[in-house]
Design an enzyme around this catalytic site. Sequence first.
Site, PDB file in Angstrom:
ATOM      1  N   GLY A  82      67.092  44.401 -17.512  1.00 60.09           N
ATOM      2  CA  GLY A  82      66.170  44.784 -18.574  1.00 60.09           C
ATOM      3  C   GLY A  82      64.801  45.066 -18.001  1.00 60.09           C
ATOM      4  O   GLY A  82      64.130  46.019 -18.387  1.00 60.09           O
TER       5      GLY A  82
ATOM      6  N   GLU B  44      59.891  41.295 -12.769  1.00 60.49           N
ATOM      7  CA  GLU B  44      58.517  40.827 -12.840  1.00 60.49           C
ATOM      8  C   GLU B  44      57.700  41.055 -11.581  1.00 60.49           C
ATOM      9  O   GLU B  44      56.868  40.208 -11.201  1.00 60.49           O
ATOM     10  CB  GLU B  44      58.525  39.330 -13.163  1.00 60.49           C
ATOM     11  CG  GLU B  44      59.119  38.429 -12.088  1.00 60.49           C
ATOM     12  CD  GLU B  44      60.593  38.135 -12.229  1.00 60.49           C
ATOM     13  OE1 GLU B  44      61.086  37.149 -11.657  1.00 60.49           O
ATOM     14  OE2 GLU B  44      61.270  38.911 -12.924  1.00 60.49           O
TER      15      GLU B  44
ATOM     16  N   GLU C 293      58.274  39.365 -19.119  1.00 62.32           N
ATOM     17  CA  GLU C 293      57.866  39.722 -17.756  1.00 62.32           C
ATOM     18  C   GLU C 293      56.417  39.340 -17.496  1.00 62.32           C
ATOM     19  O   GLU C 293      56.062  38.942 -16.373  1.00 62.32           O
ATOM     20  CB  GLU C 293      58.071  41.221 -17.519  1.00 62.32           C
ATOM     21  CG  GLU C 293      59.487  41.707 -17.727  1.00 62.32           C
ATOM     22  CD  GLU C 293      60.528  40.911 -16.953  1.00 62.32           C
ATOM     23  OE1 GLU C 293      60.232  40.480 -15.818  1.00 62.32           O
ATOM     24  OE2 GLU C 293      61.629  40.705 -17.484  1.00 62.32           O
TER      25      GLU C 293
END
Length: 869
Positions: free
Chosen positions: A276, A279, A311
Amino acid sequence: MSHENLQRDEAAARSALISTTSYDVSLDVRQAPDPDIAGYPTRSVINFTARPGASTFLDFIGSAVHSVLLNGHRLRVEDVVDGARIRLDNLEAENQVTVTGTARYSRSGEGMHRFVDPADGRCYLYTQYEPADARRVFANFEQPDLKATYTFHIIAAADWHVASNGAEVNRTLLTDDPAAARWDFATTEPMSTYITTVLAGPYFKAEDRWQATLDDGTSLDVPLALYCRASMADSFDADELFRLTKKGLDFFNRLFDYPYPWGKYDQAFVPEYNLGAMENPGLVTFTESYVFTSRATDAQYQARANTLMHEMAHMWFGDLVTMQWWDDLWLKESFADYMGTLGVDRATDWDTAWVNFANKRKAWAYVQDQLPTTHPIVADIPDLEAAKQNFDGITYAKGASVLKQLVAYVGFEAFIAGSRAYFRKHAYGNTSLTDLLAALSTASGRDLAGWAQQWLQTSGISTLSLDFESMDDQGAPDRVVIVQEATDPVTGREELRPHRLRVGSYTFDGGGALVRTGSFETDVSGARTELPQLAGRPRPALLLVNDDDLTYAKVRLDPASEATVRASLDRISDPMARALCWTALWNSARDGESPASRYVDAVAAFGPAETGIGVLLNILENAGTAVDRYTPAPERDAVRAAFLATAAAELDRAKPGSDQQLAWARTLATLSRHNRSMLPRLKGLLDGTGPVEGLAVDAELRWHLWHALAANGEATVAELDAELARDTTASGRAGHATAVAARPVPDVKAAAWNAAVHGNELSNQLLTATISGFMTAPADLLEPYVEPYFECLRSAWDSRSIEIASRIVRGLYPLAQDLAEGAEPAAHPVMRRTDQWLESHADAPRALRRIIIEQRSHLLRALRAQAAR
């Protein structure tokens, strides 16, 4: 040997010998647009300290190593390179090693991924490393506890945008190649290898900045940037993304009381992404599925906001303070999952963040936690392959759910105070469970060792139910008890956990709504917890254990409450209570406690009234699973036809242009993959002869419709090619691949199988799309591939990257099976064949066996559900 699967004990031994100081990394990707060039030059200059005289190794997975220079001495490449490792002997107290080589472009989403946009033919690059793929781009010490500063230099086409973790400090046109330029980036703060990153290509770029003065007077000025492919720029809602970003930075900087530490904050939305989001400090990467080129529901926008907040929380949890090894992956992912939802709830206009968390994220955890491969939140991760498989519902959603329970247990203020102390003490360092518990225990004044042992170091899910004793003539019980059942599936021991939860009473009001008329919090411990608050009182229509979803547990409705829910679920006024009741009904169907058709009936009856679009999308997806996998074969066609009729009726009845209308349209297409009754209607939506007022039949919905038509043999290759010609996007190409492979023709299935299993031409996205289409088929077309599936497992795993191999092994498992009348689920032929493979391949890699064991468990659950009466 390749030595790619780094062992935990090897990593520990290496970090005991050395400490890394700095990296200076140069990459030359100017020739990336040429598809005939498979790799690019890479150079690493690494400064590190070591125990004098010690030996260690670097990690690098590339095409070739050209030179290795250690402390001014050139080493013979053929002597020191062994597969994915570069041996370094006779180290000094202070060392510098320089490695040059050729790295490979990737099509699997691992390392440096190269993508050619089918819309305009332009080339895009980005990197993705977690858990250990930085070594595919530059030589390094690939483990999270060997942090260092990084300085990146990138040579690329002069008209490209290039970015990395640090800010751009210089850009120079090359005198010997005017079409290329060199980008130099600022040296970063110390970080782990897996969160370094590079982005390069003709991306569309938008810029802004966030400025704030914190409560302690600290002034922050953070440059912001957003990237997406140029062909998607018209769909890129940069203003909204910047708005959410600024709200998030406001919220987290004040919540954590530690100023954002990474300088700039870029966010890039990239193609064919395996996750998805990721970070990377200063340059977060997201799947470009979050750039909505077709109509999206409010739930999709909220999910994107949740990921954005998740994130951003990682900038502190995970990036500033990082786990020592992958055993403690939860130290970042569980916290980010919790904080992402908290951020949406506290910093945005959405008020259903925790409802969607209960309905979607926790459902993921409940599924994962009932698999035989479940594990404690603090997991046992002996190697990198195990780490790759551990990005799962336990590490993310169960961990976040347990943190929500911890907040209820110690209080929000103490939880945040402990987190703040944790950041201050361990900034730019690495930690384990002990470090976090120390900070939280000090802040809360509670010894959390026992709590952690029960919640973080055991496996499995508690089941909570109500027991009523000695009912009087008015239905009032003399005694009400919460019964807890909990067995750790890993150890087989009973693990009765402490729960701080709320019990809610719901009664019908004068208008027929089912409203909360009472609620109280209580601590549950042991097997039986008495509830004196309910004794001697008339039973309400619905008693809801875990009201407001404070704890992590599976809840069984008592018979009277279940009867109320099955008759009046749509009358429950509270969105969270409705979501929890939907979850209870779904668990009952999944566990074979009630026939799956009863869940489908509930969705047909009450789904049309569901106002929460996130909940509606989830229950519609569940209903599709209930039809396709959990309903007995003799009943399936009738159940599907009835639910299909409901979907068609609700499509017409829904408010024009609403999210609900779109949800029912997607459901109509999905259900039609195995039913022909609505195909004329689907064709009418596609060609415009049967429009529905307000429904945008855009690219995404069109491919849903084509998938259904193709699966029924009602789409030709020429028609699918024509659709692709009108949608020349990456998602269009994937939709086309799925539809082509879905056609119910033996030769089509053979071609799709060969492309997925034996070919090497499909990228990660197209591989998944092809497998999806292949698996959309009648049983007789898929049955010939059962044996070839088991025969190909070891070769597929050994010859592919773990990402690609995992997609093949998981995606092609023969999951769609029917239980014969009177047969035992465990005796099904595919179950027996799976068991035979597991028994005869006890030496197979743990990660491969884990996937097979999990798929076996999913199949067994489906067969048991089919047996429910």
